[in-house]
Design an enzyme around this catalytic site. Structure first.
Site, PDB file in Angstrom:
ATOM      1  N   PHE A 202      46.898  61.440  42.689  1.00  7.34           N
ATOM      2  CA  PHE A 202      47.752  60.403  42.101  1.00  7.34           C
ATOM      3  C   PHE A 202      49.166  60.518  42.644  1.00  7.34           C
ATOM      4  CE2 PHE A 202      50.614  58.900  38.673  1.00  7.34           C
ATOM      5  CZ  PHE A 202      50.229  57.578  38.679  1.00  7.34           C
ATOM      6  N   ARG A 292      39.393  38.055  50.490  1.00  4.12           N
ATOM      7  CA  ARG A 292      39.683  36.645  50.190  1.00  4.12           C
ATOM      8  C   ARG A 292      41.128  36.348  50.567  1.00  4.12           C
ATOM      9  NH1 ARG A 292      43.003  37.762  45.986  1.00  4.12           N
ATOM     10  NH2 ARG A 292      42.442  39.466  44.581  1.00  4.12           N
ATOM     11  N   VAL A 295      46.983  35.463  46.484  1.00  2.55           N
ATOM     12  CA  VAL A 295      47.985  34.604  45.842  1.00  2.55           C
ATOM     13  C   VAL A 295      49.245  34.549  46.700  1.00  2.55           C
ATOM     14  CG1 VAL A 295      49.454  34.310  43.798  1.00  2.55           C
ATOM     15  CG2 VAL A 295      47.100  35.114  43.527  1.00  2.55           C
ATOM     16  N   ARG A 339      56.173  34.609  41.198  1.00  4.89           N
ATOM     17  CA  ARG A 339      55.132  33.937  40.428  1.00  4.89           C
ATOM     18  C   ARG A 339      55.751  33.448  39.122  1.00  4.89           C
ATOM     19  NH1 ARG A 339      49.511  37.375  41.213  1.00  4.89           N
ATOM     20  NH2 ARG A 339      49.931  38.133  43.331  1.00  4.89           N
TER      21      ARG A 339
END
Length: 450
Positions: A202, A292, A295, A339
């Site tokens: 991490f 894909r 955004v 956004r």
């Protein structure tokens, strides 16, 4: 090129695909739920077919309904946009079986990249840097303890399937690992029907960097450079920009070449994004791949001049990258995307309802991708995004100045929005200086509101 394309999505991305198709002379078919009957993607498509009631499972995620609409409309291809069915390998297989071109990678590759541990091993084989961790799925708590001791705390347990933060637990000491392993396993099993876990080292407060790629159906892959997506809350991105201030030209070229070779080896096709975490030493480590369009693709379009959605359509119709991309890809200027969501600017609670006034900014270096309008409705069933506001400048300072101007001229009334939150972020000295990481929003929101 295709004769007719069905867009298996809604909102701004559906409208974005319609625009790209229109520029290529391709007819479009919109599908919509009863809640989206008056949406702009329905109005501007050449044809529109209602596929069910408002609930996603009964409309936009209803594969038989989408395929039936495609067959009724006699389309050549389906563009899935982002979200919804865009990374559903089974949907891509149904498209193939129905002799309808799926505008995306082959289902086998989507399935490989969708299973995070398999994707991780594929990247490791290609010498793409990955975080130290387990060599595969963890069979037991004892095995997890052994790997954690080898890697060094803190570590993170991750679900083999799924995402969105579910099935993930950060472990900071040996005393925690048994309880957190069992909790992550149970959550993953309930959420995804698969409780298998793996482990990674991490990184505290990393930066989130992603590389945009395009791959044709002839074995050619190109990197369109990186985006910085570190301004996020609960793994949801709020602001994205390109290029990253932290990626050197040498790192950009080396990692881009390595990624392209890896994707060519696995037979990747169409658009995709490889996501990385960057540590304090500016070392990048692979975390996942999105198979894909993203955004935030407009910031890459701004700095490269490449229309990524048109590129997707041209690739899927069989064209080569050499005919689609400029002879030399170069970064020009700087781009930032905000956004704009229908949410409380601090509590982030959704704000559905009718938009009573709507004005989008314009002028040099300003782009707004939206499917909203005055008197339009934000339904409670779907994502709360109102618009994507993108600015472009010769450098980051000009892009920021244009974003501040654009935010001040963006008017949305009738629902709450995150416009004021973005204005506050752009006034923050650390953000303006580029000194931020994925922990920025947690620290920012903890401060008193001025």
């Amino acid at each position: 090129m295709f004769r007719k394309v069905l867009i298996a999505n809604r909102g701004e991305i559906a409208l974005r695909v319609i625009n790209a198709c229109r520029e290529l002379g391709v007819r479009t078919v919109a599908v919509y739920s009863e809640a989206d009957r008056n949406s702009l993607h329905v109005r501007f498509a050449d044809e529109a077919i209602c596929i069910g009631p408002p609930r996603l499972a009964e409309s936009y995620l209803n594969v038989p309904a989408v395929i039936s609409a495609a067959e009724i409309a006699d389309v050549d291809a389906i563009h899935p946009g982002y979200g919804l069915l865009s990374e559903n390998a089974n949907f891509a297989e149904v498209c193939r079986a129905s002799n309808i071109k799926f505008i995306g990678p082959p289902p086998e590759v989507t399935r490989l990249m969708g299973e995070k541990e398999k994707a991780r091993q594929a990247m490791k084989k290609a010498k793409v840097p990955i975080l130290p961790g387990s060599d595969g799925i963890l069979a037991s708590v004892e095995e997890a303890e052994a790997y954690a001791e080898k890697v060094g705390y803190p570590v993170i347990l991750k679900a083999k399937a799924g995402g969105g933060g579910r099935g993930m637990r950060i472990v900071r000491s040996r005393d925690e690992i048994a309880n957190l392993f069992n909790a992550a396993h149970t959550e993953a099993a309930n959420a995804f029907g698969n409780g298998e876990l793996y482990m990674e080292k991490f990184i505290e407060d990393p930066r989130h960097i992603e590389f945009q790629v395009l791959a044709d159906e002839h074995g050619n892959v190109a990197s369109l450079f990186e985006r910085e997506c570190s301004i996020q809350r609960r793994h949801q991105k709020l602001i994205e920009e390109a290029p990253s201030l932290q990626v050197t030209p040498k790192l950009r070229e080396q990692l881009g070449n390595t990624i392209c070779k890896c994707l060519a080896d696995i037979g990747y096709q169409n658009a995709g994004t490889i996501e990385f975490l960057m540590d304090a030493n500016r070392d990048l480590y692979f975390i996942e791949m999105n198979t894909r369009i993203q955004v935030e693709h407009p910031v890459t379009e701004a700095i490269t001049g490449v229309d990524l959605v048109k590129a997707q359509l041209r690739i899927a119709s069989g064209e080569k990258l050499s005919d689609i991309l400029p002879a030399k890809l170069e970064i020009r200027g700087h781009a930032i995307e905000c956004r704009i969501n229908a949410e409380h600017p601090r509590k982030f609670t959704p704000s559905a309802g009718k938009i009573t006034a709507f004005n989008v900014p314009g002028g040099n270096g300003i782009r707004v991708d939206t499917a909203q309008y005055s008197e339009g409705v934000i339904p409670p069933y779907y994502d709360s995004m109102i618009a994507k506001l993108i600015t472009f400048g010769l450098d980051r300072e000009e892009a920021i100045a244009r974003m501040e101007r654009a935010l001040s001229q963006f008017v949305v009334q009738g629902v709450e929005t995150t416009i004021s939150l973005h204005q506050s972020i752009f006034q923050d000295p650390e953000f303006r200086a580029g000194n931020f990481d994925t922990g920025f929003m947690e620290r920012f929101l903890a401060r008193p509101v001025s």
